[in-house]
Design a protein around this motif. Structure first.
Motif, mmCIF file in Angstrom:
data_model
loop_
_atom_site.group_PDB
_atom_site.id
_atom_site.type_symbol
_atom_site.label_atom_id
_atom_site.label_comp_id
_atom_site.label_asym_id
_atom_site.label_seq_id
_atom_site.Cartn_x
_atom_site.Cartn_y
_atom_site.Cartn_z
ATOM 1 N N UNK A 46 -18.731 -30.720 17.563
ATOM 2 C CA UNK A 46 -17.809 -31.591 18.435
ATOM 3 C C UNK A 46 -18.561 -33.073 18.657
ATOM 4 N N UNK A 47 -17.813 -34.076 19.090
ATOM 5 C CA UNK A 47 -18.262 -35.304 19.414
ATOM 6 C C UNK A 47 -17.693 -35.660 20.571
ATOM 7 N N UNK A 48 -18.374 -36.450 21.429
ATOM 8 C CA UNK A 48 -17.870 -37.045 22.761
ATOM 9 C C UNK A 48 -17.810 -38.496 22.489
ATOM 10 N N UNK A 49 -16.541 -38.715 22.788
ATOM 11 C CA UNK A 49 -16.236 -40.254 22.418
ATOM 12 C C UNK A 49 -15.005 -40.642 23.293
ATOM 13 N N UNK A 50 -15.195 -42.000 23.923
ATOM 14 C CA UNK A 50 -14.195 -42.343 25.079
ATOM 15 C C UNK A 50 -13.926 -41.142 26.104
ATOM 16 N N UNK A 51 -14.900 -40.583 26.538
ATOM 17 C CA UNK A 51 -14.781 -39.760 27.734
ATOM 18 C C UNK A 51 -14.111 -38.304 27.035
ATOM 19 N N UNK A 52 -14.148 -38.289 25.922
ATOM 20 C CA UNK A 52 -12.968 -37.196 25.419
ATOM 21 C C UNK A 52 -13.834 -36.128 24.414
ATOM 22 N N UNK A 93 -12.239 -52.060 5.296
ATOM 23 C CA UNK A 93 -12.904 -50.869 6.268
ATOM 24 C C UNK A 93 -13.643 -51.333 7.327
ATOM 25 N N UNK A 94 -14.462 -52.284 6.739
ATOM 26 C CA UNK A 94 -15.688 -52.717 7.837
ATOM 27 C C UNK A 94 -14.977 -53.477 9.184
ATOM 28 N N UNK A 95 -13.606 -54.103 8.612
ATOM 29 C CA UNK A 95 -13.127 -54.794 9.775
ATOM 30 C C UNK A 95 -12.475 -53.898 10.864
ATOM 31 N N UNK A 96 -11.941 -52.635 10.186
ATOM 32 C CA UNK A 96 -11.355 -51.789 11.124
ATOM 33 C C UNK A 96 -12.469 -50.897 11.995
ATOM 34 N N UNK A 97 -13.646 -50.644 11.211
ATOM 35 C CA UNK A 97 -14.938 -50.327 12.045
ATOM 36 C C UNK A 97 -15.283 -50.983 13.237
ATOM 37 N N UNK A 98 -15.624 -52.610 12.925
ATOM 38 C CA UNK A 98 -15.754 -53.470 14.055
ATOM 39 C C UNK A 98 -14.891 -53.435 15.202
ATOM 40 N N UNK A 99 -13.410 -53.515 14.528
ATOM 41 C CA UNK A 99 -12.315 -53.413 15.509
ATOM 42 C C UNK A 99 -12.617 -52.484 16.505
ATOM 43 N N UNK A 100 -12.793 -51.071 15.950
ATOM 44 C CA UNK A 100 -13.043 -49.908 17.024
ATOM 45 C C UNK A 100 -14.262 -50.161 17.750
ATOM 46 N N UNK A 101 -15.310 -50.621 17.264
ATOM 47 C CA UNK A 101 -16.391 -50.975 18.239
ATOM 48 C C UNK A 101 -15.946 -51.910 19.230
ATOM 49 N N UNK A 102 -15.310 -52.956 19.277
ATOM 50 C CA UNK A 102 -14.858 -54.001 19.815
ATOM 51 C C UNK A 102 -13.952 -53.335 21.072
ATOM 52 N N UNK A 103 -13.115 -52.477 20.701
ATOM 53 C CA UNK A 103 -11.971 -51.697 21.471
ATOM 54 C C UNK A 103 -12.873 -50.984 22.384
ATOM 55 N N UNK A 104 -14.011 -50.621 21.949
ATOM 56 C CA UNK A 104 -14.700 -49.624 22.759
ATOM 57 C C UNK A 104 -16.047 -50.372 23.628
ATOM 58 N N UNK A 105 -15.689 -51.608 24.041
ATOM 59 C CA UNK A 105 -16.586 -52.387 24.733
ATOM 60 C C UNK A 105 -18.133 -52.706 23.959
ATOM 61 N N UNK A 106 -17.884 -52.623 22.770
ATOM 62 C CA UNK A 106 -19.167 -53.109 22.124
ATOM 63 C C UNK A 106 -18.937 -54.529 21.369
#
Length: 541
Positions: A110-116, A471-484
């Protein structure tokens, strides 16, 4: 080899190293389970009970007597060596399961991500796979326990999903493209644990590679099978990777050494106050790989049983040790089970390797703070980055079987030093790991592209697949959406490392080796690993 390490970048992997060390203070090299029947006299026996009784009966506020007792015991043990420890029942059960051959549970990674709580993968042949749990599912509830929100933690997950064999847990699961949650009744069963992470042949060579993450109940059997499989593939020389391995059962370490050395000489011996704890382990059995070159990889996270293996092979001149000075844990703990299920892990002896040296680093009774700062002190002194910064004690000079000088009193010093490379580390990279962005992005990408990737095949993927800018743009976008927040300079500095990790983790999610092996991951990351490259050159001489 010179790396440009500044104080900011160095401090980040140091956090990881300190976290790793925490596990070692529980003690890693155990004898069998023991019980205690020692009579210390009525005064000592009754004093502790008497105080707790008065608190229970007369103290002005309501308090937990069990918690006070646990705290009192833990504080008392701080006056002893740094590896004697007390584990309350719940912690003892969890710690024991890490070394035993399996535990009872539902069988998911399992993986805990975004309180899920995301399912990375149902374990092959496990209970969750049998009822239809899938990669990417989000477990919302286990029976009546919510598994979402800020209180979600590894401890809560373990306490909820693990349980007695054949007991049933009702899982409420959210699945993509389903409007309503799904319900699964999962019957818990024994879930195997594996301690050998990888066993494969390096490309275009006769060099085998085996990665051991700890020395558990099944480690020797796993190692022996991997060793034989690699020999069947034509292995002529071997890399054993013990980096970050905190130790475990001593007998599994000595059995592995015995597979690699001939004769019947000493592998390890112990000395303690109680002579019943003194014994010697000799080689003796005919091993699978008693000839052929060996390199052992170690670092400051290699401790205890790892140091027995690397130190004994070094003392016999059987292997070249490559890396950085090991942790330096040469104290032996016996797990003593107490009546309520809690456990005392008591230091009962020191162990010594064939040259006669102890690898236990210095400590002062009751002064655990300085002991815990050792890795930080190595960092501050420059030892992790320069061999010349390592200080030896000339009073603890020993010789290997072939006459090479080695030193005791503080870990195993490698024959070939490899500095820690922190050139790609920075705060942004640390936040990406800490936020589980790597794992979540690669899990999502693998799920969306599994069919096309499987059609491509792993060998083609490993050799030709590139982590492109999209792919890197999508990766960075996911990080930004998660307050990084994106940090361009840091990203550029870490880009190659990020690409390697993404590629390796996608491979791990798409192709799964048998028996717990994650060869696909290590085959990719080891292509850029300096220690593996140096080991390969050493073996090809």
């Amino acid at each position: 080899m010179n790396y440009q390490n500044d104080k900011k970048t160095i401090s980040i992997p140091l956090v990881v190293a300190i976290t790793l060390v925490v596990g070692m203070f529980i003690g890693a090299t155990f004898f069998g389970k023991r019980t205690s029947s020692i009579d210390l006299g009525s005064n000592v026996n009754n004093k502790f009970k008497e105080i707790l009784m008065h608190i229970d009966q007369s103290y002005v506020d309501e308090v937990s007597i069990d918690s006070l007792a646990d705290y009192g015991i833990s504080q008392m043990l701080l006056k002893l060596d740094p590896h004697t420890a007390y584990l309350p029942k719940q912690e003892a059960v969890l710690a024991k399961s890490e070394l035993q051959s399996g535990f009872d549970g539902i069988g998911v990674e399992f993986n805990i991500f975004n309180d899920s709580l995301f399912v990375v993968s149902p374990l092959s042949g496990g209970p969750s796979e049998a009822v239809g749990i899938q990669t990417g599912d989000i477990i919302l509830k286990a029976d009546s326990t919510n598994l979402t929100g800020s209180k979600l933690s590894n401890t809560l997950v373990f306490n909820t999903l693990r349980g007695p064999r054949n007991s049933i847990v009702k899982l409420t699961v959210k699945r993509k493209n389903f409007s309503k949650p799904l319900t699964f009744n999962v019957k818990r069963d024994k879930i195997p644990t594996y301690t050998v992470d990888a066993a494969y042949m390096l490309e275009n060579s006769k060099i085998g590679y085996i990665k051991i993450n700890r020395f558990g109940e099944t480690t020797y059997d796993e190692f022996k099978k991997s060793l034989q499989d690699l020999k069947n593939e034509g292995m002529a020389s071997l890399i054993i990777d013990l980096r970050g391995n905190p130790g475990g059962y001593m007998d599994k370490a000595t059995s592995i050494v015995d597979e690699l050395v001939g004769g019947n000489e000493v592998i390890v011996y112990t000395k303690g106050k109680d002579k019943s704890n003194n014994y010697t382990v000799n080689a003796g059995q005919k091993g699978i790989f008693e000839s052929g070159k060996i390199v052992v990889l170690v670092d400051e996270g290699s401790a205890s049983a790892s140091e027995i293996v690397s130190g004994a092979l070094q003392d016999y001149d059987r292997a070249t040790v490559v890396g950085r000075r090991t942790f330096g844990k040469g104290l032996v703990q016996a797990p003593i089970q107490l009546s309520d299920g809690s456990e005392l892990r008591l230091t009962i002896s020191r162990y010594y390797i064939p040259s006669g040296r102890s690898i236990q680093k210095p400590y002062e009774l009751g002064n655990q703070l300085d002991y815990r700062k050792d890795i930080m002190n190595r960092h501050n002194s420059g030892e992790l980055f320069s061999k010349d910064s390592v200080k030896f004690n000339n009073k603890q000079k020993y010789k290997t079987k072939g006459g090479k000088v080695v030193y005791g009193g503080g870990g195993i010093m490698p024959d070939i030093f490899v500095p820690q490379d922190t050139s790609y580390y920075n705060t942004y990279l640390f936040e990406l790991f800490n936020g589980n962005i790597f794992r979540e992005y690669t899990l999502e990408y693998a799920a969306k592209n599994k069919v096309s990737l499987e059609k491509m095949g792993y060998e083609t993927y490993m050799k030709t697949f590139q982590i492109n800018d999209a792919m890197l743009t999508d990766f960075v976008s996911m990080a930004t959406k998660n307050k990084i927040p994106y940090v361009a300079k840091d990203f550029k500095n870490s880009k190659k490392y990020i690409q390697t990790q993404i590629k390796a983790l996608i491979a791990r999610n798409v192709w799964k080796s048998k028996n717990g092996l994650v060869n696909e991951y290590y085959q990719i990351v080891n292509q850029d690993d300096d220690m593996v490259k140096i080991a390969q050159k050493q073996l090809m001489k």
